[in-house]
Design a protein around this motif. Structure first.
Motif, PDB file in Angstrom:
ATOM      1  N   SER A   1       0.827  -1.211   0.000  1.00  0.00           N
ATOM      2  CA  SER A   1       0.000   0.000   0.000  1.00  0.00           C
ATOM      3  C   SER A   1       0.862   1.263   0.000  1.00  0.00           C
ATOM      4  O   SER A   1       0.578   2.220  -0.722  1.00  0.00           O
ATOM      5  CB  SER A   1      -0.932  -0.001   1.216  1.00  0.00           C
ATOM      6  OG  SER A   1      -1.790  -1.117   1.197  1.00  0.00           O
TER       7      SER A   1
ATOM      8  N   GLN B   1       2.301   1.776  -3.443  1.00  0.00           N
ATOM      9  CA  GLN B   1       1.314   2.385  -4.332  1.00  0.00           C
ATOM     10  C   GLN B   1       1.124   3.865  -4.016  1.00  0.00           C
ATOM     11  O   GLN B   1       1.009   4.698  -4.932  1.00  0.00           O
ATOM     12  CB  GLN B   1      -0.020   1.646  -4.199  1.00  0.00           C
ATOM     13  CG  GLN B   1      -0.084   0.311  -4.900  1.00  0.00           C
ATOM     14  CD  GLN B   1      -0.039   0.479  -6.403  1.00  0.00           C
ATOM     15  OE1 GLN B   1       1.004   0.342  -7.037  1.00  0.00           O
ATOM     16  NE2 GLN B   1      -1.170   0.789  -6.987  1.00  0.00           N
TER      17      GLN B   1
ATOM     18  N   ARG C   1       3.996   5.825  -5.238  1.00  0.00           N
ATOM     19  CA  ARG C   1       4.004   5.859  -6.704  1.00  0.00           C
ATOM     20  C   ARG C   1       3.016   6.876  -7.255  1.00  0.00           C
ATOM     21  O   ARG C   1       3.264   7.507  -8.287  1.00  0.00           O
ATOM     22  CB  ARG C   1       3.658   4.469  -7.254  1.00  0.00           C
ATOM     23  CG  ARG C   1       3.791   4.333  -8.769  1.00  0.00           C
ATOM     24  CD  ARG C   1       3.544   2.902  -9.209  1.00  0.00           C
ATOM     25  NE  ARG C   1       2.174   2.490  -8.989  1.00  0.00           N
ATOM     26  CZ  ARG C   1       1.181   2.718  -9.859  1.00  0.00           C
ATOM     27  NH1 ARG C   1       1.413   3.377 -10.982  1.00  0.00           N
ATOM     28  NH2 ARG C   1      -0.036   2.304  -9.600  1.00  0.00           N
TER      29      ARG C   1
ATOM     30  N   GLY D   1      -4.576   7.574  -4.776  1.00  0.00           N
ATOM     31  CA  GLY D   1      -3.316   7.545  -4.042  1.00  0.00           C
ATOM     32  C   GLY D   1      -3.511   7.832  -2.569  1.00  0.00           C
ATOM     33  O   GLY D   1      -2.859   7.212  -1.704  1.00  0.00           O
TER      34      GLY D   1
ATOM     35  N   TRP E   1      -4.899   4.766  -0.877  1.00  0.00           N
ATOM     36  CA  TRP E   1      -3.817   3.820  -0.633  1.00  0.00           C
ATOM     37  C   TRP E   1      -3.011   4.245   0.603  1.00  0.00           C
ATOM     38  O   TRP E   1      -2.638   3.416   1.443  1.00  0.00           O
ATOM     39  CB  TRP E   1      -2.886   3.724  -1.834  1.00  0.00           C
ATOM     40  CG  TRP E   1      -3.358   2.818  -2.929  1.00  0.00           C
ATOM     41  CD1 TRP E   1      -3.757   3.176  -4.184  1.00  0.00           C
ATOM     42  CD2 TRP E   1      -3.462   1.387  -2.875  1.00  0.00           C
ATOM     43  NE1 TRP E   1      -4.112   2.059  -4.921  1.00  0.00           N
ATOM     44  CE2 TRP E   1      -3.947   0.957  -4.134  1.00  0.00           C
ATOM     45  CE3 TRP E   1      -3.212   0.439  -1.891  1.00  0.00           C
ATOM     46  CZ2 TRP E   1      -4.159  -0.386  -4.423  1.00  0.00           C
ATOM     47  CZ3 TRP E   1      -3.432  -0.907  -2.170  1.00  0.00           C
ATOM     48  CH2 TRP E   1      -3.898  -1.304  -3.427  1.00  0.00           C
TER      49      TRP E   1
END
Length: 294
Positions: A84, A87, A90, A149, A152
């Motif tokens: 998580s 992600q 990212r 995002g 996450w």
């Protein structure tokens, strides 16, 4: 070990943890761009496993645990949290993710009562809110819009905190810090190995060296965090872990000549002040418990 010494030793372990994890994060930023998450996670987790096995044989420490259910839950939450956070990093700027990391002490405080029977006193809630507010001053200003995002990042904060709560639960029953490092990393390595054949990229010797160095810092950080959570409640240890953001400000100032703004200095003062408040409060609480049990 008396209450004051326990609190000080626990705080020192957290301080060492923040240094080790900051070094590991720096290496991640250096080499992560060219490789997929499963490759880095599988390699580093495998190296941490080898270090755990070597340390257990040298010290005669067992990797077995009587808390199998709690250890399995900790391993699962560690894997989910790692994915998580990957992600989140990212999809979001670093500053946005750190805002959610700032929620970890508050989540830990909320979980500590029902999960561990460690209710949080009003004074501690005030210190936690003070530290979270200070961290907001440290982060760069900017508009925060909600997107996948951020979801996450929120999920990562909850699962990561859950893993720490499980570590605290196990540490109160048995002292097996290497087992607490070994089993979550075994789960991480096995889960990442499934995807490894599909994402593997050849690594030059220099990058392999960085991965080894990263694993060393990661092993140290995870061992230190487990030992710190044995000595301190999660709602005390987790806000102290936010000192890594203070380190970033100090390194930027003295290493790169980046003079912090007034708001940043205020934020650092609040984060450090709330941490000292929590250490003092925990020391006093443990002294009272020792006196009552004497």
């Amino acid at each position: 070990m008396n209450g004051t010494r326990t609190a000080i030793v626990g705080a020192a372990l957290v301080a060492l943890y923040t240094g080790a994890i900051a070094a590991a994060d720096g290496i991640t930023k250096l080499i992560a761009g060219g490789y997929a998450a499963p490759q880095l996670f599988a390699l580093s987790a495998g190296l941490v496993l080898l270090m755990s096995l070597g340390a257990s044989r040298k010290n005669g420490e067992t990797l077995r645990t009587t808390c199998r259910g709690a250890m399995a839950l900790r391993a699962l939450l560690t894997v989910v949290s790692a994915l998580s956070f990957f992600q989140a990093f990212r999809l979001l700027p670093f500053a946005d993710v750190f805002l959610f990391i700032a929620l970890v002490p508050l989540i830990a405080a909320a979980m500590s009562g029902p999960a561990l029977g460690e209710p949080v006193r009003p004074a501690v809630w005030m210190a936690l809110l003070l530290g979270a507010g200070g961290l907001l001053f440290v982060m760069p200003a900017g508009e925060l819009s909600l997107d996948p995002g951020h979801l996450w990042a929120l999920f990562a904060a909850f699962t990561g905190t859950g893993s720490m709560i499980a570590a605290r639960y196990i540490a109160r029953i048995e002292r097996v810090p290497l087992a607490q490092v070994f089993w979550p990393n075994l789960a991480l390595m096995l889960s990442m190995a499934v995807a490894l054949p599909f994402v593997w990229q050849p690594m030059p010797l220099a990058d392999l060296g960085w991965v080894v160095t990263y694993a060393v810092f990661l092993f140290a950080a995870r061992w230190l965090s487990v030992e710190a959570l044995r000595l301190l409640p999660a709602y005390v240890a987790t806000p102290l872990m936010n000192l890594q953001f203070v380190w970033m400000v100090v390194i930027g100032w003295f290493g790169f000549g980046e003079i912090p703004a007034v708001g940043t200095m205020l934020g650092v003062t609040l984060v450090v002040g709330s941490g000292l408040w929590l250490i003092f409060d925990e020391a006093v609480t443990q002294e009272r418990r020792s006196s009552a049990n004497a």
